[in-house]
Design an enzyme around this catalytic site. Structure first.
Site, PDB file in Angstrom:
ATOM      1  N   LYS A 164     -44.475 -27.417 -20.273  1.00  0.00           N
ATOM      2  CA  LYS A 164     -43.812 -27.617 -18.968  1.00  0.00           C
ATOM      3  C   LYS A 164     -42.940 -28.873 -19.009  1.00  0.00           C
ATOM      4  O   LYS A 164     -41.813 -28.878 -18.518  1.00  0.00           O
ATOM      5  CB  LYS A 164     -44.872 -27.693 -17.857  1.00  0.00           C
ATOM      6  CG  LYS A 164     -45.558 -26.339 -17.642  1.00  0.00           C
ATOM      7  CD  LYS A 164     -46.807 -26.383 -16.783  1.00  0.00           C
ATOM      8  CE  LYS A 164     -47.505 -25.021 -16.799  1.00  0.00           C
ATOM      9  NZ  LYS A 164     -48.787 -25.000 -16.084  1.00  0.00           N
TER      10      LYS A 164
ATOM     11  N   GLN B 113     -52.976 -28.927 -13.328  1.00  0.00           N
ATOM     12  CA  GLN B 113     -53.201 -27.950 -14.400  1.00  0.00           C
ATOM     13  C   GLN B 113     -54.636 -27.415 -14.322  1.00  0.00           C
ATOM     14  O   GLN B 113     -55.595 -28.186 -14.255  1.00  0.00           O
ATOM     15  CB  GLN B 113     -52.933 -28.606 -15.768  1.00  0.00           C
ATOM     16  CG  GLN B 113     -53.055 -27.662 -16.941  1.00  0.00           C
ATOM     17  CD  GLN B 113     -52.016 -26.528 -16.930  1.00  0.00           C
ATOM     18  OE1 GLN B 113     -50.848 -26.745 -16.660  1.00  0.00           O
ATOM     19  NE2 GLN B 113     -52.468 -25.315 -17.205  1.00  0.00           N
TER      20      GLN B 113
ATOM     21  N   ASP C 151     -46.705 -24.627  -7.543  1.00  0.00           N
ATOM     22  CA  ASP C 151     -47.511 -23.554  -8.121  1.00  0.00           C
ATOM     23  C   ASP C 151     -47.729 -22.426  -7.102  1.00  0.00           C
ATOM     24  O   ASP C 151     -48.207 -21.347  -7.467  1.00  0.00           O
ATOM     25  CB  ASP C 151     -48.880 -24.091  -8.584  1.00  0.00           C
ATOM     26  CG  ASP C 151     -48.969 -24.202 -10.104  1.00  0.00           C
ATOM     27  OD1 ASP C 151     -48.162 -23.548 -10.792  1.00  0.00           O
ATOM     28  OD2 ASP C 151     -49.855 -24.945 -10.586  1.00  0.00           O
TER      29      ASP C 151
END
Ligand code: NDP
Length: 299
Positions: free
Chosen positions: A59, A103, A126
């Site tokens: 990322k 994460q 997200d």
């Protein structure tokens, strides 16, 4: 048995992700030339999970390629939930951060629900916060969770029609299967499919799959979907990432999907490889969401 070899097409997520990142880089360049600041994505990484480190690394590299700023916030494996939520609140309050992710997976002592609820929905790139999930379900413009969003981008760029098709989603997680089933069933582009959401309690999964024009596999079980479970010319999207032992590799392992690629690919019309399919698009979709958060702030 080779039944349809001439028409089978690999859905090349790796190449498509590069194309999408190049397009986004051009957009960012234009903002910078106009004197605006660069968008900024942050990632919180808890503990030392090697796979999580690799994913966060991908990322951050993508941010560099697109020309956006990134920050990594490390937290110890034994961080308390309270302390983690404080880190989240600091990112919520930081005006230089457009969006951030935590994460997954998190250590067991941390309640992922409380963590997701602590994220400012406007920075939730997200798309996991209930406010954003609710908007998505209602068809209101919002952040779409990165993996399902990446799959939509794949369907769009490969001009795969979903309208009127029967789609079977295997796996009902909050981050992949459930949002994917909602998106495919919406009255919207790359929706309008007739969707069956299946899971570990589904009876006779095989007969469900044999009716599917589109299969989305998000199970987490290596090569679970085999040739005999798939009808000819089906479209196969394999989300699964599973490590299997491979002594011929330096690492001692390799990655395979939830679909038995070797045999299923000989029967279907389109299929995503693992690696190089959905994974790279998940990263591109996250960056797209970050640019969206940035643009929302400017408006
Ligand atoms: P979860 O473990 O959260 O969910 C797995 C789902 O599969 C559950 O709904 C479970 O059912 C279902 N399932 C398990 N066994 C069976 C079975 N025998 N038959 C039917 N359904 C079954 O996984 P995730 O959704 O988080 O991830 C799925 C896979 O995708 C993993 O391999 C993961 O690594 C990968 N992944 C890949 C990403 C990418 O970018 N490519 C991103 C995210 C995940 P039940 O609910 O009943 O337990």
């Amino acid at each position: 048995m080779l039944t349809n070899p001439s028409t089978m097409q690999i859905l090349d997520g790796k190449t498509l992700s590069v194309t999408l990142q190049r397009e986004m880089a051009e957009e960012v360049d234009q903002w910078l030339e106009a004197g605006k600041r660069a968008p900024h994505l942050a990632a919180i990484l808890v503990g030392n999970n090697p796979a999580s480190k690799v994913y966060v690394g991908h990322k951050i590299k993508a941010c560099e390629r697109v020309g956006i700023q990134s920050s990594l916030v490390d937290a110890e494996e034994d961080i308390t939930q309270e302390a983690l939520i404080e880190k989240i609140q600091a990112l919520n309050a930081d005006p230089s951060i457009d969006g951030f992710i935590i994460q997954l997976p998190l250590p067991r002592h941390i309640d992922p629900e409380q963590v997701i609820l602590a994220v400012d929905p406007d920075k939730d790139v997200d798309g996991f916060h209930p406010a954003n999930m609710g908007k998505m379900a209602l068809g209101i413009d919002t952040f779409i969770p990165a993996t399902p969003y990446g799959i939509l981008l794949m369907l769009e760029r490969y001009r795969i029609t979903t309208s009127g098709k029967k789609a079977v989603v295997v796996g009902r997680s909050n981050i992949v299967g459930t949002p994917m089933s909602i998106l495919l069933s919406r009255n919207a582009p790359f929706g309008n499919a007739t969707v069956t959401l299946t899971h570990s309690r589904t009876k006779d999964l095989r007969s469900q799959l044999l009716q599917a024009d589109i299969i989305i596999a998000a199970i987490g079980r290596e090569r679970f979907i085999t040739e005999d479970m798939v009808k000819e010319d089906a479209i196969i999207i394999d989300v699964g990432i599973n490590r299997i032992v491979d002594e011929t590799r330096k690492s001692g392992y390799r990655l395979v999907g939830d679909v038995d690629f070797e045999n299923v690919s000989e029967k279907c019309s389109f299929i995503t490889p693992v690696p190089g399919g959905v994974g790279p698009l998940t990263v591109a979709a996250l960056i797209k969401n970050t640019l969206k958060a940035y643009k929302n702030k400017l408006d």
